[in-house]
Design a protein around this motif. Sequence first.
Motif, PDB file in Angstrom:
ATOM      1  N   ALA A 131       6.132 -16.195   7.208  1.00  6.66           N
ATOM      2  CA  ALA A 131       7.292 -16.693   6.476  1.00  6.66           C
ATOM      3  C   ALA A 131       8.218 -15.562   6.046  1.00  6.66           C
ATOM      4  CB  ALA A 131       6.834 -17.490   5.252  1.00  6.66           C
ATOM      5  N   TYR A 132       8.053 -14.369   6.639  1.00  9.03           N
ATOM      6  CA  TYR A 132       8.809 -13.188   6.228  1.00  9.03           C
ATOM      7  C   TYR A 132       9.196 -12.390   7.470  1.00  9.03           C
ATOM      8  CZ  TYR A 132       7.060 -14.391   1.632  1.00  9.03           C
ATOM      9  OH  TYR A 132       6.776 -15.081   0.478  1.00  9.03           O
ATOM     10  N   THR A 229      -2.517 -20.213  -3.811  1.00  4.91           N
ATOM     11  CA  THR A 229      -2.422 -19.790  -2.413  1.00  4.91           C
ATOM     12  C   THR A 229      -3.562 -18.846  -2.063  1.00  4.91           C
ATOM     13  OG1 THR A 229      -0.003 -19.974  -2.477  1.00  4.91           O
ATOM     14  CG2 THR A 229      -0.949 -18.695  -0.675  1.00  4.91           C
ATOM     15  N   LEU A 230      -4.214 -19.153  -0.950  1.00  3.51           N
ATOM     16  CA  LEU A 230      -5.234 -18.297  -0.351  1.00  3.51           C
ATOM     17  C   LEU A 230      -4.681 -17.796   0.979  1.00  3.51           C
ATOM     18  CD1 LEU A 230      -8.150 -17.159   0.074  1.00  3.51           C
ATOM     19  CD2 LEU A 230      -8.729 -19.404   1.064  1.00  3.51           C
ATOM     20  N   ILE A 231      -4.681 -16.488   1.172  1.00  7.73           N
ATOM     21  CA  ILE A 231      -4.179 -15.896   2.410  1.00  7.73           C
ATOM     22  C   ILE A 231      -5.335 -15.227   3.131  1.00  7.73           C
ATOM     23  CG2 ILE A 231      -2.536 -14.275   3.425  1.00  7.73           C
ATOM     24  CD1 ILE A 231      -1.021 -14.487   0.669  1.00  7.73           C
ATOM     25  N   THR A 232      -5.619 -15.673   4.350  1.00  3.23           N
ATOM     26  CA  THR A 232      -6.608 -15.021   5.211  1.00  3.23           C
ATOM     27  C   THR A 232      -5.880 -14.638   6.493  1.00  3.23           C
ATOM     28  OG1 THR A 232      -7.360 -17.047   6.320  1.00  3.23           O
ATOM     29  CG2 THR A 232      -8.404 -16.492   4.218  1.00  3.23           C
ATOM     30  N   ALA A 243       1.953  -6.913   7.482  1.00  2.93           N
ATOM     31  CA  ALA A 243       3.041  -6.884   6.508  1.00  2.93           C
ATOM     32  C   ALA A 243       3.476  -8.289   6.108  1.00  2.93           C
ATOM     33  CB  ALA A 243       4.226  -6.111   7.067  1.00  2.93           C
ATOM     34  N   GLY A 244       3.382  -9.230   7.041  1.00  3.89           N
ATOM     35  CA  GLY A 244       3.737 -10.609   6.722  1.00  3.89           C
ATOM     36  C   GLY A 244       2.763 -11.254   5.766  1.00  3.89           C
ATOM     37  N   ALA A 245       1.498 -10.865   5.842  1.00  2.00           N
ATOM     38  CA  ALA A 245       0.503 -11.379   4.895  1.00  2.00           C
ATOM     39  C   ALA A 245       0.775 -10.840   3.501  1.00  2.00           C
ATOM     40  CB  ALA A 245      -0.898 -10.983   5.351  1.00  2.00           C
ATOM     41  N   LYS A 246       1.021  -9.537   3.400  1.00  2.00           N
ATOM     42  CA  LYS A 246       1.235  -8.909   2.096  1.00  2.00           C
ATOM     43  C   LYS A 246       2.545  -9.358   1.460  1.00  2.00           C
ATOM     44  CE  LYS A 246      -1.563  -4.843   3.139  1.00  2.00           C
ATOM     45  NZ  LYS A 246      -1.578  -3.370   3.383  1.00  2.00           N
ATOM     46  N   ALA A 247       3.517  -9.753   2.273  1.00  2.00           N
ATOM     47  CA  ALA A 247       4.811 -10.163   1.735  1.00  2.00           C
ATOM     48  C   ALA A 247       4.710 -11.400   0.849  1.00  2.00           C
ATOM     49  CB  ALA A 247       5.790 -10.419   2.882  1.00  2.00           C
ATOM     50  N   TYR A 248       3.726 -12.255   1.101  1.00  3.34           N
ATOM     51  CA  TYR A 248       3.560 -13.444   0.252  1.00  3.34           C
ATOM     52  C   TYR A 248       3.359 -13.069  -1.215  1.00  3.34           C
ATOM     53  CZ  TYR A 248       3.135 -16.910   4.013  1.00  3.34           C
ATOM     54  OH  TYR A 248       3.390 -17.755   5.071  1.00  3.34           O
ATOM     55  N   LEU A 249       2.801 -11.907  -1.464  1.00  7.18           N
ATOM     56  CA  LEU A 249       2.502 -11.512  -2.843  1.00  7.18           C
ATOM     57  C   LEU A 249       3.766 -11.288  -3.667  1.00  7.18           C
ATOM     58  CD1 LEU A 249      -0.467  -9.053  -2.203  1.00  7.18           C
ATOM     59  CD2 LEU A 249      -0.560 -11.492  -2.763  1.00  7.18           C
ATOM     60  N   ARG A 250       4.895 -11.094  -3.005  1.00  5.00           N
ATOM     61  CA  ARG A 250       6.160 -10.985  -3.754  1.00  5.00           C
ATOM     62  C   ARG A 250       6.511 -12.293  -4.441  1.00  5.00           C
ATOM     63  NH1 ARG A 250       8.524  -8.368   0.914  1.00  5.00           N
ATOM     64  NH2 ARG A 250       9.782 -10.251   1.259  1.00  5.00           N
ATOM     65  N   ASP A 251       6.264 -13.391  -3.755  1.00  5.64           N
ATOM     66  CA  ASP A 251       6.706 -14.695  -4.253  1.00  5.64           C
ATOM     67  C   ASP A 251       5.596 -15.489  -4.923  1.00  5.64           C
ATOM     68  OD1 ASP A 251       9.384 -14.367  -3.329  1.00  5.64           O
ATOM     69  OD2 ASP A 251       8.672 -14.757  -1.289  1.00  5.64           O
ATOM     70  N   VAL A 252       4.365 -15.252  -4.540  1.00  6.53           N
ATOM     71  CA  VAL A 252       3.216 -15.881  -5.204  1.00  6.53           C
ATOM     72  C   VAL A 252       2.216 -14.766  -5.526  1.00  6.53           C
ATOM     73  CG1 VAL A 252       3.292 -18.315  -4.544  1.00  6.53           C
ATOM     74  CG2 VAL A 252       2.581 -16.642  -2.856  1.00  6.53           C
ATOM     75  N   PRO A 253       2.523 -13.968  -6.559  1.00  4.26           N
ATOM     76  CA  PRO A 253       1.725 -12.762  -6.834  1.00  4.26           C
ATOM     77  C   PRO A 253       0.286 -13.035  -7.217  1.00  4.26           C
ATOM     78  CG  PRO A 253       3.324 -13.174  -8.586  1.00  4.26           C
ATOM     79  CD  PRO A 253       3.682 -14.097  -7.465  1.00  4.26           C
ATOM     80  N   ASP A 254      -0.036 -14.256  -7.618  1.00  5.70           N
ATOM     81  CA  ASP A 254      -1.418 -14.583  -7.953  1.00  5.70           C
ATOM     82  C   ASP A 254      -2.241 -15.008  -6.740  1.00  5.70           C
ATOM     83  OD1 ASP A 254      -0.944 -14.035 -10.631  1.00  5.70           O
ATOM     84  OD2 ASP A 254      -0.364 -16.102 -11.092  1.00  5.70           O
ATOM     85  N   SER A 255      -1.674 -14.920  -5.555  1.00 10.14           N
ATOM     86  CA  SER A 255      -2.398 -15.301  -4.340  1.00 10.14           C
ATOM     87  C   SER A 255      -3.626 -14.426  -4.151  1.00 10.14           C
ATOM     88  CB  SER A 255      -1.494 -15.153  -3.116  1.00 10.14           C
ATOM     89  OG  SER A 255      -0.368 -15.983  -3.200  1.00 10.14           O
ATOM     90  N   ALA A 256      -4.638 -15.002  -3.504  1.00 11.20           N
ATOM     91  CA  ALA A 256      -5.812 -14.231  -3.085  1.00 11.20           C
ATOM     92  C   ALA A 256      -5.595 -13.825  -1.632  1.00 11.20           C
ATOM     93  CB  ALA A 256      -7.072 -15.071  -3.222  1.00 11.20           C
TER      94      ALA A 256
END
Length: 286
Positions: A131-132, A229-232, A243-256
């Motif tokens: 998504a990034y 959100t859980l990211i695997t 980098a696309g996985a880590k980018a989610y943390l900008r918008d949902v910083p509590d993601s695992a």
Amino acid sequence: MIARVAHRRVAVDGVEVFYRESLPDRPDAPILLLLHGFPSASHQFRRLIDALGARYRLVAPDYPGFGHTKAPDGFTYSFDRLADIVEGFADRVLPGRFAAYLFDFGAPVGFRLALRRPERIAGLVVQNGNAYTEGLSPAARDFIALTPDTPGAERTILDLFTLEATRAQYEGGTADPELIAPEGWLLDQFFLDQPGRKQAQLALAYDYHRNVAAYPDWQAWLREHRPPTLITWGVNDPFFTEAGAKAYLRDVPDSALHLFDTGHFALEDHLPRIAPLIADFLDDNL
């Protein structure tokens, strides 16, 4: 305990949608909608459904142009239309709120569903669902830039629909290809070779640039709703990078966030590690 699994069909806007769903004993079991990728279908989730389906209701439809789903002649293959059918499917089959598993094509389908029906999304499991823009590899960027007017574009895309390319998507980036069962890529290729399927996939390939254009809308939705959100992520994915996985943390910083030394189809060789993460996620959030 191994899940009981039903294999069903439901009519949605003229499309006969095939889906598989587990049958847990609990009528109020948490629901996880499994949205598959290219070039696969709901069969890519069979082992996950077996592993978790006795405790949770796992539901996996085939999109039009994939698997056992039958679309009428003249169906327009675009990501908007895939989302239309999945939205109608969810309205007919899934009660209340549910978590969605977004893999590959499942991300553009699932985020469209989330924007349209945010009240239904209780959480996200994201596995190599981009998504990034920074998550797009150079190869992915080149592919997305293809248009019907690009010289040689159709041949380039059609080459992706061969048995060699399908197998490479499964085995590429894995530490041990012997852990990848051949049935997955062989079944994918069987469906790709059915009449009309390659033209459907060609239309979706040309439509993919609309997903990239929609990334800001998806990111805004994540920031507004902050879904659990859980990211695997398989970090050796040739299309969607770490980098696309880590980018989610900008918008949902509590993601695992959990990264795995594998390729695009991370469930194929890392199911024993990913399935417990999903179980804990569903227990904690649904």
